[in-house]
Design an enzyme around this catalytic site. Structure first.
Site, PDB file in Angstrom:
ATOM      1  N   TYR A 208     -33.093 -40.496  29.930  1.00 44.72           N
ATOM      2  CA  TYR A 208     -32.278 -41.537  29.292  1.00 44.72           C
ATOM      3  C   TYR A 208     -33.046 -42.054  28.079  1.00 44.72           C
ATOM      4  O   TYR A 208     -34.045 -42.759  28.215  1.00 44.72           O
ATOM      5  CB  TYR A 208     -31.999 -42.651  30.307  1.00 44.72           C
ATOM      6  CG  TYR A 208     -31.051 -43.753  29.848  1.00 44.72           C
ATOM      7  CD1 TYR A 208     -30.479 -43.773  28.581  1.00 44.72           C
ATOM      8  CD2 TYR A 208     -30.705 -44.783  30.727  1.00 44.72           C
ATOM      9  CE1 TYR A 208     -29.613 -44.793  28.196  1.00 44.72           C
ATOM     10  CE2 TYR A 208     -29.836 -45.812  30.347  1.00 44.72           C
ATOM     11  CZ  TYR A 208     -29.306 -45.805  29.078  1.00 44.72           C
ATOM     12  OH  TYR A 208     -28.466 -46.824  28.704  1.00 44.72           O
TER      13      TYR A 208
ATOM     14  N   LYS B 203     -29.370 -38.263  28.092  1.00 49.54           N
ATOM     15  CA  LYS B 203     -28.368 -39.224  27.634  1.00 49.54           C
ATOM     16  C   LYS B 203     -28.980 -39.916  26.438  1.00 49.54           C
ATOM     17  O   LYS B 203     -30.064 -40.492  26.532  1.00 49.54           O
ATOM     18  CB  LYS B 203     -28.062 -40.233  28.725  1.00 49.54           C
ATOM     19  CG  LYS B 203     -27.354 -41.466  28.203  1.00 49.54           C
ATOM     20  CD  LYS B 203     -26.988 -42.350  29.354  1.00 49.54           C
ATOM     21  CE  LYS B 203     -26.686 -43.777  28.956  1.00 49.54           C
ATOM     22  NZ  LYS B 203     -26.109 -43.992  27.665  1.00 49.54           N
TER      23      LYS B 203
ATOM     24  N   ASP C  64     -20.537 -45.751  22.920  1.00 49.03           N
ATOM     25  CA  ASP C  64     -19.126 -45.542  23.285  1.00 49.03           C
ATOM     26  C   ASP C  64     -18.229 -45.438  22.053  1.00 49.03           C
ATOM     27  O   ASP C  64     -17.191 -44.774  22.077  1.00 49.03           O
ATOM     28  CB  ASP C  64     -18.640 -46.698  24.175  1.00 49.03           C
ATOM     29  CG  ASP C  64     -19.527 -46.896  25.391  1.00 49.03           C
ATOM     30  OD1 ASP C  64     -20.452 -46.080  25.581  1.00 49.03           O
ATOM     31  OD2 ASP C  64     -19.304 -47.872  26.125  1.00 49.03           O
TER      32      ASP C  64
ATOM     33  N   GLY D  51     -20.886 -47.968  29.100  1.00 53.37           N
ATOM     34  CA  GLY D  51     -20.592 -49.197  29.803  1.00 53.37           C
ATOM     35  C   GLY D  51     -19.180 -49.713  29.569  1.00 53.37           C
ATOM     36  O   GLY D  51     -18.526 -50.167  30.506  1.00 53.37           O
TER      37      GLY D  51
HETATM   38  O1  SI3 Z   1     -26.852 -47.208  31.214  1.00 58.77           O
HETATM   39  C1  SI3 Z   1     -25.850 -47.708  30.705  1.00 58.77           C
HETATM   40  O2  SI3 Z   1     -25.315 -48.719  31.120  1.00 58.77           O
HETATM   41  C2  SI3 Z   1     -25.260 -47.074  29.529  1.00 58.77           C
HETATM   42  O3  SI3 Z   1     -24.950 -45.920  29.551  1.00 58.77           O
HETATM   43  C3  SI3 Z   1     -25.093 -47.944  28.393  1.00 58.77           C
HETATM   44  C4  SI3 Z   1     -24.498 -47.463  27.116  1.00 58.77           C
HETATM   45  O4  SI3 Z   1     -25.227 -46.541  26.377  1.00 58.77           O
HETATM   46  C5  SI3 Z   1     -24.257 -48.746  26.350  1.00 58.77           C
HETATM   47  N1  SI3 Z   1     -25.419 -49.198  25.647  1.00 58.77           N
HETATM   48  C6  SI3 Z   1     -26.029 -50.350  25.972  1.00 58.77           C
HETATM   49  C7  SI3 Z   1     -27.239 -50.732  25.193  1.00 58.77           C
HETATM   50  O5  SI3 Z   1     -25.633 -51.072  26.822  1.00 58.77           O
HETATM   51  C8  SI3 Z   1     -23.022 -48.571  25.567  1.00 58.77           C
HETATM   52  O6  SI3 Z   1     -22.017 -48.382  26.519  1.00 58.77           O
HETATM   53  C9  SI3 Z   1     -22.728 -49.818  24.748  1.00 58.77           C
HETATM   54  O7  SI3 Z   1     -22.624 -50.923  25.600  1.00 58.77           O
HETATM   55  C10 SI3 Z   1     -21.444 -49.635  23.973  1.00 58.77           C
HETATM   56  O8  SI3 Z   1     -21.550 -48.500  23.153  1.00 58.77           O
HETATM   57  C11 SI3 Z   1     -21.113 -50.857  23.135  1.00 58.77           C
HETATM   58  O9  SI3 Z   1     -21.920 -50.917  21.993  1.00 58.77           O
END
Ligand code: SI3
Length: 293
Positions: free
Chosen positions: A135, A163, A190, A207
Site C-alpha cells: 500500500y 495499491k 477515487d 473509500g
Molecule cells: O485504505 C483506504 O481506505 C483507501 O483505499 C483510501 C483511498 O485511497 C482514499 N485515500 C485516502 C487518503 O483516504 C481515497 O478513497 C480518497 O479518500 C478519495 O480519493 C477522496 O479523495
C-alpha cells in the site's frame, strides 16, 4: 493477477454510540456492499481506521467481515501497523480466518530506511502464505516507494500487487510496467478510477466507493464493455460528489451518507473530525445527488 479485478471498497469503520466496534453494523454494511455488485473489500485501511484501533479490535472487525461474507467476494486485510510485531500478528490472524490477501502501508513515524521497510514487509509476508499487496500512500505515510525498492519487493513471489494513492497515473503505469502482466496495480484516488484503469490498473480500492458503490460498478462495467465515453460520464458525476465530500470532513461525511442509506456505522474516532451542524447542508446535497443517480 487476473485474480483481482474491479471495484474494491475500502470499508469504513463501524462503531456504536459509545464508539465501540459494532460487529452487527459490520455485518449489515458487508451485506449492503455485496448486494451493490462490487468485487471485494479492503478491511482496516485508512477509511477503516485500522490505525486508530487496537490489534484486538482489528481482529474483531475482520472476523465479522469474513463471517458475513461467507466467501462471496474477495477480502483484502490491511495489516499494517507501526510495529512489525503487530503487523505479523495481524497477518497470521488474517490467514487463519481466511482472507484472500493481506496488504500493508510502510511503517511510519521513525522515517525508516528502505531496508527497514523491506524487512518490515518481509516479516509479515514470510509469516503467511498469503498474496501480499503493497500500500503506497506517500501523502499519509511520508514514505516514497522507489522503483528500486519496488523491484526488490516483487522478487518475492507472494508480492502480487500494489495499491497506489498518488495523483500521477504515469507513476501507476511505471509500477505496472515493472510489475508485469500478472501484477495487480490498484488505483487509489477515487477521482481517477477510470484514468487508473486506462493506465494499467486492474481496478481500484477506495473509500468514497462505500457512499455510492453502484456508481463505481457502473464505471467499471462501462470500461469492460469498451464504452469509455460513458465510463467517463459516470466518473465526472462521481467526481462532483467527491469534490463536495472533500469540502467537509470526508470520513464523517461518508459515514453519514451510509447512515442515510440505512446503516448506522457511527462517527469516526478522534483525531478524525466529526461532522458539525454547518456541514449538514453539503451532506444533504450530496445525498440528494447520489439518490438522483
Ligand atoms: O485504505 C483506504 O481506505 C483507501 O483505499 C483510501 C483511498 O485511497 C482514499 N485515500 C485516502 C487518503 O483516504 C481515497 O478513497 C480518497 O479518500 C478519495 O480519493 C477522496 O479523495
Amino acid at each position: 493477477a487476473d485474480m483481482f479485478k474491479g471495484v474494491y471498497v475500502a470499508m469504513p469503520s463501524c462503531y456504536d454510540k459509545q464508539g465501540t466496534i459494532d460487529t452487527g453494523a459490520v455485518a449489515k454494511l458487508v451485506r449492503y456492499l455485496i448486494n451493490s455488485g462490487i468485487q471485494g473489500l479492503y478491511v482496516g485501511g485508512s477509511t477503516g481506521e485500522g490505525l486508530l484501533q487496537t490489534t484486538a479490535e482489528r481482529k474483531q472487525v475482520l472476523e465479522a467481515v469474513i463471517a458475513e461474507n461467507k466467501g462471496q467476494i474477495q477480502i483484502i486485510a490491511h495489516v499494517g501497523a507501526i510495529t512489525t510485531q503487530e503487523s505479523v500478528e495481524l497477518a497470521i490472524h488474517a490467514e487463519k480466518y481466511g482472507t484472500d490477501a493481506i496488504s500493508s502501508i510502510p511503517p511510519f513515524y521513525y522515517k525508516p530506511t528502505d531496508l527497514g521497510v523491506k524487512n518490515h514487509w518481509l516479516a509479515m509476508i514470510e509469516a503467511t502464505k498469503l498474496p501480499f499487496i503493497i500500500y503506497h500512500i506517500p501523502v499519509a505515510t511520508g514514505f516514497n516507494l522507489t522503483l528500486g525498492l519496488f523491484n526488490q519487493m516483487i522478487e518475492h513471489e507472494q508480492v502480487i500487487g500494489l495499491k497506489i494513492t498518488t495523483a500521477s497515473s504515469y507513476e501507476l503505469q511505471q509500477f505496472k510496467r515493472h510489475g508485469g502482466d500478472n501484477f495487480a496495480v490498484f488505483n487509489g484516488p477515487d477521482e481517477q478510477y477510470l484514468a487508473g484503469r486506462v493506465m494499467g490498473a486492474c481496478g481500484g480500492i477506495g473509500g468514497t466507493y462505500g457512499a455510492m458503490p453502484e456508481l463505481f460498478v457502473k464505471i467499471e462495467s462501462c470500461y469492460q464493455a469498451d464504452n469509455i465515453e460513458e465510463a467517463a460520464r459516470w466518473q465526472f458525476r462521481v467526481n462532483e460528489i467527491i469534490s463536495d465530500m472533500l469540502s467537509v470532513p470526508i470520513y464523517a461525511a461518508l459515514k453519514e451518507i451510509i447512515r442515510r442509506r440505512g446503516i448506522d456505522i457511527g462517527a469516526p474516532r478522534l483525531p478524525i473530525e466529526p461532522l458539525w451542524p454547518q456541514h449538514m447542508e453539503a451532506v444533504d446535497r450530496i445525498t440528494a445527488t447520489i439518490e438522483r443517480y
